[in-house]
Design a protein around this motif. Sequence first.
Motif, PDB file in Angstrom:
ATOM      1  N   HIS A   1      18.170 -38.513  30.363  1.00  0.00           N
ATOM      2  CA  HIS A   1      19.631 -38.466  29.797  1.00  0.00           C
ATOM      3  C   HIS A   1      19.721 -39.724  28.867  1.00  0.00           C
ATOM      4  O   HIS A   1      18.907 -40.756  29.271  1.00  0.00           O
ATOM      5  CB  HIS A   1      20.678 -38.308  30.556  1.00  0.00           C
ATOM      6  N   TRP A   2      20.510 -39.825  27.748  1.00  0.00           N
ATOM      7  CA  TRP A   2      20.582 -40.991  26.712  1.00  0.00           C
ATOM      8  C   TRP A   2      21.321 -42.104  27.680  1.00  0.00           C
ATOM      9  O   TRP A   2      22.224 -41.739  28.320  1.00  0.00           O
ATOM     10  CB  TRP A   2      21.326 -40.465  25.631  1.00  0.00           C
ATOM     11  N   THR A   3      20.730 -43.118  27.665  1.00  0.00           N
ATOM     12  CA  THR A   3      21.189 -44.439  28.195  1.00  0.00           C
ATOM     13  C   THR A   3      21.525 -45.546  27.437  1.00  0.00           C
ATOM     14  O   THR A   3      20.690 -45.833  26.493  1.00  0.00           O
ATOM     15  CB  THR A   3      19.940 -45.083  29.292  1.00  0.00           C
ATOM     16  N   ASN A   4      22.563 -46.017  27.504  1.00  0.00           N
ATOM     17  CA  ASN A   4      23.246 -47.079  26.536  1.00  0.00           C
ATOM     18  C   ASN A   4      22.897 -48.396  27.128  1.00  0.00           C
ATOM     19  O   ASN A   4      23.831 -49.038  27.630  1.00  0.00           O
ATOM     20  CB  ASN A   4      24.642 -46.818  26.111  1.00  0.00           C
TER      21      ASN A   4
ATOM     22  N   THR B   1      17.380 -46.218  39.126  1.00  0.00           N
ATOM     23  CA  THR B   1      18.781 -46.104  38.117  1.00  0.00           C
ATOM     24  C   THR B   1      18.161 -46.493  36.514  1.00  0.00           C
ATOM     25  O   THR B   1      17.060 -47.002  36.463  1.00  0.00           O
ATOM     26  CB  THR B   1      19.768 -46.974  38.672  1.00  0.00           C
ATOM     27  N   PRO B   2      18.939 -46.154  35.671  1.00  0.00           N
ATOM     28  CA  PRO B   2      18.716 -46.666  34.310  1.00  0.00           C
ATOM     29  C   PRO B   2      18.350 -47.957  34.040  1.00  0.00           C
ATOM     30  O   PRO B   2      17.375 -48.488  33.296  1.00  0.00           O
ATOM     31  CB  PRO B   2      19.891 -46.114  33.438  1.00  0.00           C
ATOM     32  N   GLU B   3      19.055 -48.963  34.635  1.00  0.00           N
ATOM     33  CA  GLU B   3      18.813 -50.414  34.551  1.00  0.00           C
ATOM     34  C   GLU B   3      17.573 -50.774  35.346  1.00  0.00           C
ATOM     35  O   GLU B   3      16.678 -51.420  34.898  1.00  0.00           O
ATOM     36  CB  GLU B   3      19.990 -51.085  35.232  1.00  0.00           C
TER      37      GLU B   3
ATOM     38  N   ARG C   1      15.445 -48.219  24.904  1.00  0.00           N
ATOM     39  CA  ARG C   1      16.652 -46.864  25.106  1.00  0.00           C
ATOM     40  C   ARG C   1      16.004 -45.563  25.217  1.00  0.00           C
ATOM     41  O   ARG C   1      16.131 -44.750  25.920  1.00  0.00           O
ATOM     42  CB  ARG C   1      17.737 -47.125  24.202  1.00  0.00           C
TER      43      ARG C   1
ATOM     44  N   SER D   1      15.425 -43.304  28.298  1.00  0.00           N
ATOM     45  CA  SER D   1      16.230 -41.942  28.274  1.00  0.00           C
ATOM     46  C   SER D   1      15.147 -40.932  28.568  1.00  0.00           C
ATOM     47  O   SER D   1      15.468 -40.018  29.251  1.00  0.00           O
ATOM     48  CB  SER D   1      16.600 -41.944  26.959  1.00  0.00           C
TER      49      SER D   1
END
Length: 282
Positions: A203-206, A127-129, A194, A198
């Motif tokens: 993909h872009w992750t905030n 996951t992004p986190e 970031r 990404s």
Amino acid sequence: MEAKSERSVVVSGKTVEDAINNGLAMLGVRRDQVDVEIITEGSRGVLGFGAEHARVRLAVKVPAAPPVAETPPSPPKREGPRFRERRPAREPRHAEEVRQVEEVSVAEEARPAADVRETRIEPGEGTPEAVGREVLDELLRLMGVHASVDTYLGEDLADEGQPAPIVLNITGEDLGILIGRRGETLRALQYLVRLMVSHRVKHWTNLVVDVESYLARRRNALESLANRVADQAIRSGRTQALEPMPPYERRLVHIALRKHPRVTTQSVGEGERRKVTIVPKK
């Protein structure tokens, strides 16, 4: 006046002055509000090798209570002719209106912020986190910073009507160097994380990168400051100006007061001197 220390922090920087500025950013105070102890002045090394950062200890001053003076007994009153006390003439209203706009500092107005609201999360694999935590851990290792990274939903960092962002919060000792002057270093670190995350997840992750919940505490302090200075503007009938701030912090002040029925906000100035003014409505 004798002062005793209530809060202290040990911080480092390339120079003694950088270390002091990092500590002031962590504590949210001015230079004259702390006692500074230089632990080591650091060294530049030889050809870049063996360089050592300066380290200082900053202790916040707490003014000691002044001694209570005994009031001498009043002499007996003598009867005599009575005179009507003349009160000073009121200052003309136009003179009050042309006074220079007052600039209010966050450090001067800041008060202890409320407890930070956060919901702990365990990042799943891929996951992004989870990738963000891995990337940030590696960056900290390469920087020689001994710290750990926690993940949570930053409810205090969410705008009205928006979901809470995922926060990568760095915890440890002597972390002022990661915040920098006006949070510049922290914003640069967040941008880098970031970008790297990404690239990995395609993909872009905030993601939000924080240090010891600094961003949440700073946001609470700015919102509290904005409302107090708005009250000052209403009482005085004069425009009040906050200290110069970066765009992100100016935006928080505008958001805090955008629905206020009796004041409006404007940004004035150029570059690093750009600041928010709070204007009472006519």
